[in-house]
Scaffold this motif. Structure first.
Motif, PDB file in Angstrom:
ATOM      1  N   THR A 165       0.854  -1.191   0.000  1.00 50.38           N
ATOM      2  CA  THR A 165       0.000   0.000   0.000  1.00 50.38           C
ATOM      3  C   THR A 165       0.889   1.241   0.000  1.00 50.38           C
ATOM      4  O   THR A 165       1.665   1.444   0.935  1.00 50.38           O
ATOM      5  N   PRO A 166       0.788   2.079  -1.023  1.00 51.37           N
ATOM      6  CA  PRO A 166       1.587   3.307  -1.026  1.00 51.37           C
ATOM      7  C   PRO A 166       0.993   4.346  -0.081  1.00 51.37           C
ATOM      8  O   PRO A 166      -0.198   4.326   0.220  1.00 51.37           O
ATOM      9  N   VAL A 167       1.838   5.246   0.393  1.00 56.68           N
ATOM     10  CA  VAL A 167       1.420   6.349   1.252  1.00 56.68           C
ATOM     11  C   VAL A 167       1.462   7.629   0.441  1.00 56.68           C
ATOM     12  O   VAL A 167       2.351   7.828  -0.395  1.00 56.68           O
ATOM     13  N   THR A 168       0.502   8.509   0.685  1.00 54.79           N
ATOM     14  CA  THR A 168       0.441   9.784  -0.024  1.00 54.79           C
ATOM     15  C   THR A 168       1.706  10.598   0.212  1.00 54.79           C
ATOM     16  O   THR A 168       2.177  10.718   1.342  1.00 54.79           O
ATOM     17  N   GLY A 169       2.240  11.180  -0.859  1.00 54.57           N
ATOM     18  CA  GLY A 169       3.419  12.030  -0.745  1.00 54.57           C
ATOM     19  C   GLY A 169       4.612  11.383  -1.413  1.00 54.57           C
ATOM     20  O   GLY A 169       4.709  10.165  -1.519  1.00 54.57           O
ATOM     21  N   ASP A 170       5.539  12.199  -1.880  1.00 51.35           N
ATOM     22  CA  ASP A 170       6.733  11.711  -2.569  1.00 51.35           C
ATOM     23  C   ASP A 170       7.965  12.106  -1.762  1.00 51.35           C
ATOM     24  O   ASP A 170       8.433  13.244  -1.827  1.00 51.35           O
ATOM     25  N   PRO A 171       8.551  11.176  -0.985  1.00 49.67           N
ATOM     26  CA  PRO A 171       9.697  11.522  -0.154  1.00 49.67           C
ATOM     27  C   PRO A 171      10.962  11.784  -0.950  1.00 49.67           C
ATOM     28  O   PRO A 171      11.896  12.418  -0.450  1.00 49.67           O
ATOM     29  N   SER A 172      11.032  11.318  -2.196  1.00 48.65           N
ATOM     30  CA  SER A 172      12.246  11.508  -2.991  1.00 48.65           C
ATOM     31  C   SER A 172      12.399  12.943  -3.478  1.00 48.65           C
ATOM     32  O   SER A 172      13.469  13.320  -3.947  1.00 48.65           O
ATOM     33  N   ARG A 173      11.349  13.757  -3.349  1.00 47.54           N
ATOM     34  CA  ARG A 173      11.412  15.145  -3.818  1.00 47.54           C
ATOM     35  C   ARG A 173      11.819  16.111  -2.712  1.00 47.54           C
ATOM     36  O   ARG A 173      11.770  17.311  -2.876  1.00 47.54           O
ATOM     37  N   ARG A 174      12.228  15.591  -1.572  1.00 49.86           N
ATOM     38  CA  ARG A 174      12.544  16.473  -0.463  1.00 49.86           C
ATOM     39  C   ARG A 174      13.836  17.252  -0.724  1.00 49.86           C
ATOM     40  O   ARG A 174      14.768  16.763  -1.360  1.00 49.86           O
ATOM     41  N   LEU A 175      13.853  18.464  -0.211  1.00 52.64           N
ATOM     42  CA  LEU A 175      15.027  19.334  -0.299  1.00 52.64           C
ATOM     43  C   LEU A 175      15.404  19.820   1.096  1.00 52.64           C
ATOM     44  O   LEU A 175      15.973  20.902   1.251  1.00 52.64           O
ATOM     45  N   GLY A 176      15.069  19.005   2.097  1.00 51.30           N
ATOM     46  CA  GLY A 176      15.226  19.434   3.474  1.00 51.30           C
ATOM     47  C   GLY A 176      16.648  19.331   3.987  1.00 51.30           C
ATOM     48  O   GLY A 176      17.552  18.808   3.324  1.00 51.30           O
ATOM     49  N   SER A 177      16.809  19.823   5.221  1.00 49.19           N
ATOM     50  CA  SER A 177      18.121  19.816   5.855  1.00 49.19           C
ATOM     51  C   SER A 177      18.057  19.356   7.306  1.00 49.19           C
ATOM     52  O   SER A 177      19.066  19.393   8.009  1.00 49.19           O
ATOM     53  N   LEU A 178      16.887  18.901   7.772  1.00 45.99           N
ATOM     54  CA  LEU A 178      16.733  18.563   9.178  1.00 45.99           C
ATOM     55  C   LEU A 178      17.325  17.190   9.490  1.00 45.99           C
ATOM     56  O   LEU A 178      17.232  16.256   8.698  1.00 45.99           O
ATOM     57  N   ARG A 179      17.911  17.089  10.669  1.00 43.20           N
ATOM     58  CA  ARG A 179      18.346  15.775  11.136  1.00 43.20           C
ATOM     59  C   ARG A 179      17.097  14.981  11.516  1.00 43.20           C
ATOM     60  O   ARG A 179      16.017  15.550  11.739  1.00 43.20           O
ATOM     61  N   PRO A 180      17.198  13.652  11.600  1.00 38.32           N
ATOM     62  CA  PRO A 180      16.004  12.832  11.795  1.00 38.32           C
ATOM     63  C   PRO A 180      15.160  13.198  13.009  1.00 38.32           C
ATOM     64  O   PRO A 180      13.927  13.232  12.918  1.00 38.32           O
ATOM     65  N   ALA A 181      15.776  13.470  14.152  1.00 40.31           N
ATOM     66  CA  ALA A 181      14.984  13.797  15.348  1.00 40.31           C
ATOM     67  C   ALA A 181      14.155  15.048  15.128  1.00 40.31           C
ATOM     68  O   ALA A 181      12.981  15.107  15.521  1.00 40.31           O
ATOM     69  N   ASP A 182      14.737  16.062  14.480  1.00 37.34           N
ATOM     70  CA  ASP A 182      14.004  17.300  14.218  1.00 37.34           C
ATOM     71  C   ASP A 182      12.936  17.090  13.150  1.00 37.34           C
ATOM     72  O   ASP A 182      11.847  17.673  13.229  1.00 37.34           O
ATOM     73  N   ALA A 183      13.255  16.270  12.147  1.00 37.68           N
ATOM     74  CA  ALA A 183      12.271  15.992  11.104  1.00 37.68           C
ATOM     75  C   ALA A 183      11.059  15.259  11.685  1.00 37.68           C
ATOM     76  O   ALA A 183       9.911  15.558  11.331  1.00 37.68           O
ATOM     77  N   LEU A 184      11.289  14.323  12.594  1.00 39.75           N
ATOM     78  CA  LEU A 184      10.175  13.624  13.236  1.00 39.75           C
ATOM     79  C   LEU A 184       9.340  14.567  14.082  1.00 39.75           C
ATOM     80  O   LEU A 184       8.107  14.482  14.101  1.00 39.75           O
ATOM     81  N   ALA A 185      10.010  15.467  14.781  1.00 35.73           N
ATOM     82  CA  ALA A 185       9.281  16.426  15.616  1.00 35.73           C
ATOM     83  C   ALA A 185       8.417  17.349  14.776  1.00 35.73           C
ATOM     84  O   ALA A 185       7.439  17.921  15.275  1.00 35.73           O
TER      85      ALA A 185
END
Length: 376
Positions: A165-185
């Motif tokens: 089952t796919p999830v809405t959204g395309d994670p490969s298009r991200r241009l972010g800079s957050l470390r994982p803990a901040d991205a989760l928050a």
């Protein structure tokens, strides 16, 4: 006394006589995953007794409906009624080609749907691939259809394909800079958390901030950077469980075990698949975080969980095996790896917290079943 590998292969053979789900409500058979973790952490002596109890809830393998072929597999993706057809396909595939070739072919087809079935298909693949890599390092090839490792891989891939089952959204298009803990928050929570996970995930397209949060994790261009970033993501989910596990004690476990499965499979995959695998793991983790995180964190001062008596990884796994729930065992397996990487005892506290919360959940479930209502 039997060696660990013999116990694992016997366990796999026992589970290959059972179906991939139970209870009539798409509850996954966690047995092969849990026993692999138990054995790897030194609890082989407990495995067969654990299986004796666990298999009482399991069903027989389902029957096939119509063979899945190379020409129509796309149409059959995500159709749970076809799980036996999928399993038959993968059993045939692993008889015709080395298991690594089968995995390299199907991984990019399946990984976009990693979140299906709360990622249980991918998690089951992660556990068996981890054990296969260990066996190969010790004794060479395991490419024999009579080998329970290969049978388990075929069953795991078949279940994943049926749950896809796919999830809405395309994670490969991200241009972010957050470390994982901040991205989760930064991940928003879905508005209505009163129903099951599929319903919660269906709210993602209309959840404010979902797509921007999905794009916030820092980008990776070099595949060699993937294992470190994936490890940091796993560690962040483990630490978050201590504060937010009360939102959905069972389902939030999978926000940690799904990326753990991907990390364990990476060594068996071509490097070209590492970055897309990270993207899919992040998407699944973010989606489960959005679906299962409560509005308020637990007050650390009010937590009954502590690390007294759980001072080592051995303590954490012993507690999990003694508690006995498959989710507690799998989460402890991930949490002890986080502690080994970081030395942060919050990882051990999170494993203990998981055992505590799921024990309370089980007690409440038994009370409802007995007609007494949920316990306080």
């Amino acid at each position: 006394m039997k060696d660990n590998e013999s116990v694992l292969l016997e366990a796999y053979q026992r589970f290959h006589q059972t179906g991939p789900e139970w209870g009539g409500h798409h509850l996954s058979n966690h047995g092969p995953m849990a026993v692999e973790a138990m054995i790897r952490h030194g609890h082989a002596d407990s495995v067969h007794h654990w299986i004796d109890n666990y298999t009482q809830r399991l069903e027989e393998p389902p029957r096939g409906l119509d063979p899945v072929t190379e020409n129509d597999w796309r149409e059959a993706l995500g159709d749970l009624k076809r799980v036996a057809d999928w399993t038959t396909l993968f059993h045939r595939e692993v008889t015709e080609r080395p298991w690594r070739e089968v995995l390299a072919t199907w991984w990019p087809r399946l990984v976009p749907g990693i979140a299906g079935g709360t990622a249980h298909g991918a998690i089951r693949v992660g556990h068996v691939v981890h054990s296969m890599l260990t066996a190969e390092a010790r004794a060479g090839s395991v490419d024999s259809i009579e080998n329970p490792y290969v049978t388990e891989l075929a069953d795991a891939l078949g279940y994943w394909a049926a749950c896809w089952t796919p999830v809405t959204g395309d994670p490969s298009r991200r241009l972010g800079s957050l470390r994982p803990a901040d991205a989760l928050a930064n991940v928003p929570t879905v508005a209505d958390q009163q129903k099951g996970v599929p319903y919660r995930l269906s709210q993602l397209p209309t959840t404010d901030g979902w797509q921007s949060a999905l794009g916030a994790l820092r980008t990776v261009d070099d595949p060699e950077q993937v294992p470190a970033l994936l490890s940091q993501l796993i560690d962040a989910t483990v630490f978050r469980y201590l504060d937010y596990g009360h939102g959905h004690a069972v389902m939030l476990v999978h926000a940690s075990t799904a990326p753990t499965a991907v990390l364990r499979v990476l060594p068996a995959l071509p490097r070209r698949l590492w970055v897309p695998s990270l993207d899919a793991a992040w998407q699944a983790t973010a989606a489960l975080t959005a679906a299962c995180t409560p509005q308020l964190a637990a007050d650390r001062a009010d937590l009954t969980v502590h690390t007294n008596g759980v001072a080592t990884t051995e303590d954490a796994m012993a507690l999990a095996v003694d508690q006995g729930d498959e989710h507690v065992i799998k989460f402890a397996d991930t949490a002890v790896e986080t502690f080994t990487r970081t030395g942060n005892k919050d990882a051990l506290a999170a494993a203990s917290r998981c055992a505590e919360l799921i024990t309370l959940t089980e007690a409440a479930g038994r009370a409802r079943f007995d007609g007494r209502g949920p316990t306080s």
